[in-house]
Write a protein that holds these residues in place. Structure first.
Motif, PDB file in Angstrom:
ATOM      1  N   GLN A  73       0.829  -1.200   0.000  1.00 46.18           N
ATOM      2  CA  GLN A  73       0.000   0.000   0.000  1.00 46.18           C
ATOM      3  C   GLN A  73       0.875   1.267   0.000  1.00 46.18           C
ATOM      4  OE1 GLN A  73      -3.302  -0.588  -0.108  1.00 46.18           O
ATOM      5  NE2 GLN A  73      -3.726   1.603  -0.366  1.00 46.18           N
ATOM      6  N   SER A  77       1.861   4.235  -3.183  1.00 52.64           N
ATOM      7  CA  SER A  77       1.731   5.696  -3.113  1.00 52.64           C
ATOM      8  C   SER A  77       3.097   6.362  -2.946  1.00 52.64           C
ATOM      9  CB  SER A  77       0.770   6.087  -1.984  1.00 52.64           C
ATOM     10  OG  SER A  77       1.136   5.466  -0.781  1.00 52.64           O
ATOM     11  N   TYR A 169      -8.714   0.646   9.085  1.00 55.05           N
ATOM     12  CA  TYR A 169      -7.483   0.127   8.476  1.00 55.05           C
ATOM     13  C   TYR A 169      -7.441  -1.400   8.562  1.00 55.05           C
ATOM     14  CZ  TYR A 169      -5.130   4.679   7.917  1.00 55.05           C
ATOM     15  OH  TYR A 169      -4.758   5.927   7.516  1.00 55.05           O
ATOM     16  N   ASP A 229     -14.534  -0.725   1.089  1.00 58.15           N
ATOM     17  CA  ASP A 229     -14.141   0.379   0.207  1.00 58.15           C
ATOM     18  C   ASP A 229     -12.642   0.690   0.213  1.00 58.15           C
ATOM     19  OD1 ASP A 229     -16.840   0.609  -0.401  1.00 58.15           O
ATOM     20  OD2 ASP A 229     -17.200   2.040   1.218  1.00 58.15           O
ATOM     21  N   ASP A 232      -8.560   4.212   1.249  1.00 63.48           N
ATOM     22  CA  ASP A 232      -8.919   5.610   0.986  1.00 63.48           C
ATOM     23  C   ASP A 232     -10.216   6.010   1.689  1.00 63.48           C
ATOM     24  OD1 ASP A 232      -6.675   5.854  -0.475  1.00 63.48           O
ATOM     25  OD2 ASP A 232      -7.657   5.720  -2.447  1.00 63.48           O
ATOM     26  N   CYS A 234     -10.899   5.309   4.653  1.00 64.59           N
ATOM     27  CA  CYS A 234     -10.649   5.431   6.092  1.00 64.59           C
ATOM     28  C   CYS A 234     -10.240   6.849   6.462  1.00 64.59           C
ATOM     29  CB  CYS A 234      -9.571   4.444   6.528  1.00 64.59           C
ATOM     30  SG  CYS A 234     -10.051   2.711   6.263  1.00 64.59           S
TER      31      CYS A 234
END
Ligand SMILES: [Zn+2]
Length: 234
Positions: A73, A77, A169, A229, A232, A234
């Motif tokens: 994750q 990013s 999370y 979902d 993002d 969270c």
């Protein structure tokens, strides 16, 4: 930071009964793929060793898979996830202190001083025996969620916000692991996860309390949000 705050055993038993009645209120939507458990032939490329067939195996696997999820994750990013330095199993009162505060029996916690996670092994084992392996896959990812927060913006007005985000999370990590096929679900797993969160909720909705973790319903909602979902959300 601990998972169950100051909940007593008796209260846990009561909430377990409640869980059976109201577990549907934070329903997990979507249909996770019915994949093989790690270690099965289908998932030979799994990032972690072990099959998670028993309590010690599940504990190790839950930690390894969750940290693997967050490494990917962060990488996606442009960042780098910093793994926890230690994963400490303790017995009752002999847990490691955190920033000068002694560890509490029957709890699990993330400690920002030293960046480690610790858990009362007999307590977690009892939950596992009582509620199924879902207990481990809620408690460990929740604490690692705090380890993630420590590496991102960790600026919350109320502790409950920090706790609910850690639940979110945890849901995101589990949902993500199931979606990429490295973690399989068995019949009843989702009910188990929700029941665990139900049991873990604070008995009242005390937002200002430094120990506040959220009501059972709030915890289920935030976990389900991450699960359905992703990070993002969270
Ligand atoms: Zn927490």
């Amino acid at each position: 930071m601990g998972f169950y705050g100051h909940m007593t055993r008796r209260l846990l038993a009561v909430l377990l009964l409640l869980a059976a009645l109201t577990a549907a209120c934070g329903a997990l939507t979507g249909t996770p793929p019915d994949r093989a458990r790690p270690g099965d032939a289908e998932s030979r490329s799994a990032p972690c060793e072990g099959t998670g067939d028993d309590f010690p195996g599940d504990v190790v696997l839950a930690r390894c898979l969750t940290e693997w999820f967050w490494s990917r994750q962060f990488q996606a990013s442009g960042g780098t996830y910093r793994p926890i330095t230690r994963f400490v199993a303790y017995q009752g009162g002999d847990g490691p202190a955190c920033g000068g505060r002694p560890a509490v029996p029957e709890n699990a916690f993330y400690c920002p001083y030293g960046h480690f996670v610790a858990y009362d092994v007999a307590w977690l084992k009892a939950l596992y025996d009582e509620m199924g392996d879902g207990a481990v896959y809620v408690v460990i990812p929740h604490e690692l969620g705090h380890a993630v927060q420590a590496q991102l913006v960790d600026d919350f007005r109320f502790n409950i916000e920090r706790e609910l985000q850690a639940d979110c999370y945890a849901g995101a990590a589990l949902g993500g692991l199931i979606r990429v096929g490295v973690l399989g679900t068995e019949q009843g797993d989702e009910e188990e996860l929700l029941a665990n969160l139900q049991a873990a909720g604070d008995p009242t909705d005390i937002w200002l309390s430094p120990d506040a973790h959220g009501t059972p319903r709030q915890r289920q909602q935030f976990f389900a949000r991450g699960y359905n979902d992703g990070v993002d959300a969270c």
